[in-house]
Design an enzyme around this catalytic site. Structure first.
Site, mmCIF file in Angstrom:
data_model
loop_
_atom_site.group_PDB
_atom_site.id
_atom_site.type_symbol
_atom_site.label_atom_id
_atom_site.label_comp_id
_atom_site.label_asym_id
_atom_site.label_seq_id
_atom_site.Cartn_x
_atom_site.Cartn_y
_atom_site.Cartn_z
ATOM 1 N N GLU A 81 48.003 14.809 106.832
ATOM 2 C CA GLU A 81 47.804 13.436 107.306
ATOM 3 C C GLU A 81 48.398 13.270 108.701
ATOM 4 O O GLU A 81 49.572 13.523 108.926
ATOM 5 C CB GLU A 81 48.459 12.436 106.336
ATOM 6 N N CYS A 96 50.745 6.104 99.234
ATOM 7 C CA CYS A 96 51.081 7.258 100.073
ATOM 8 C C CYS A 96 51.184 6.833 101.534
ATOM 9 O O CYS A 96 52.106 7.218 102.250
ATOM 10 C CB CYS A 96 50.062 8.376 99.887
ATOM 11 N N HIS A 101 48.523 15.400 101.510
ATOM 12 C CA HIS A 101 47.821 15.108 100.259
ATOM 13 C C HIS A 101 47.306 16.410 99.642
ATOM 14 O O HIS A 101 46.706 17.233 100.348
ATOM 15 C CB HIS A 101 46.632 14.179 100.513
HETATM 16 N N1 PCA Z 1 48.611 9.427 95.596
HETATM 17 C C1 PCA Z 1 48.474 8.009 95.864
HETATM 18 C C2 PCA Z 1 49.794 7.403 95.498
HETATM 19 C C3 PCA Z 1 50.558 8.443 94.763
HETATM 20 C C4 PCA Z 1 49.781 9.681 94.942
HETATM 21 O O1 PCA Z 1 50.117 10.806 94.558
HETATM 22 C C5 PCA Z 1 47.995 7.709 97.274
HETATM 23 O O2 PCA Z 1 47.265 8.539 97.842
HETATM 24 O O3 PCA Z 1 48.320 6.660 97.827
#
Ligand code: PCA
Length: 206
Positions: free
Chosen positions: A79, A143, A167
């Site tokens: 990200e 996140c 992610h």
């Molecule tokens: N993914 C979610 C919140 C917690 C997670 O593991 C997200 O992408 O916001």
């Protein structure tokens, strides 16, 4: 070098989260090159970033690696940006909150860029055979909020920390019908070793 690694609890009806599985695996491993501390964070707007923000001041990590899952993505998503927006009307957090068009931080800047060496991490992962790609949206859910809050705290206090969010794809047992891409836990673990090595190598070169 102190490295704080976080994962998230399950959310949205999922029974598990590959990011907390990664954290459990890290807890059983040894990493002689670095001092690694882990946390599993709650999937709530109110508390997701609190333990990390606290640790920024008490444990003072050099690096913060925030991990979560983005089911449906086929590769490790590096990200690049967190935005000042919470907007997930159809997706309650684990306290039942589902904000619409709410800032993460009132009057905060529109966005923060990740301060991790993402280009080097991407190259190392790809050379190691791990599917990895830049992502220009961490979403508008927990996140993104966590990434924004951590980078905001580091910026507001001029902390010498590199921080960002990564992610992970869903794990195979989350998608039994095979309708979405998945990544095996062993590949995620290998990816983590590559990421750690990249950060340590980069630091040694400075
Ligand atoms: N993914 C979610 C919140 C917690 C997670 O593991 C997200 O992408 O916001």
């Amino acid at each position: 070098m102190r490295i704080l690694v976080t994962g998230f609890e399950p959310f949205g009806g999922m029974t598990q989260n590959p990011s907390s599985k990664l954290v459990s695996w890290i807890d059983e491993e040894t990493f002689p090159e670095a001092e690694v501390k882990t946390m599993t964070l709650p999937v709530t707007y109110s508390q997701c970033a609190e333990p990390v923000v606290e640790a920024l001041h008490s444990w003072k990590p050099d690096v913060v690696l925030l991990f979560g899952v983005a089911a449906g993505r086929p590769s490790i998503s590096l990200e690049r940006i967190a935005i000042n927006m919470e907007d997930a009307p159809g997706l309650e957090d684990n306290e039942g909150e589902a904000p619409v068009d709410r800032p993460v931080v009132n009057e905060g800047p529109a966005a923060y860029f990740s301060t991790l060496p993402l280009r080097e991490i991407k190259e190392t992962l790809q050379q190691g055979g791990v599917p990895a790609a830049f992502s220009y949206s961490a979403g508008t859910y927990i996140c993104n909020t966590t990434m924004y809050r951590v980078l905001h705290e580091a910026s507001a206090h001029s902390l010498p920390v590199q921080a960002g969010f990564i992610h992970l794809p869903a794990s195979p047992d989350m998608i039994p019908d095979g309708s979405k891409p998945t990544m095996a836990p062993e590949t995620v673990q290998r990816a983590f070793r590559h990421i750690l090595q990249t950060i340590i190598k980069k630091e040694a070169a400075v």
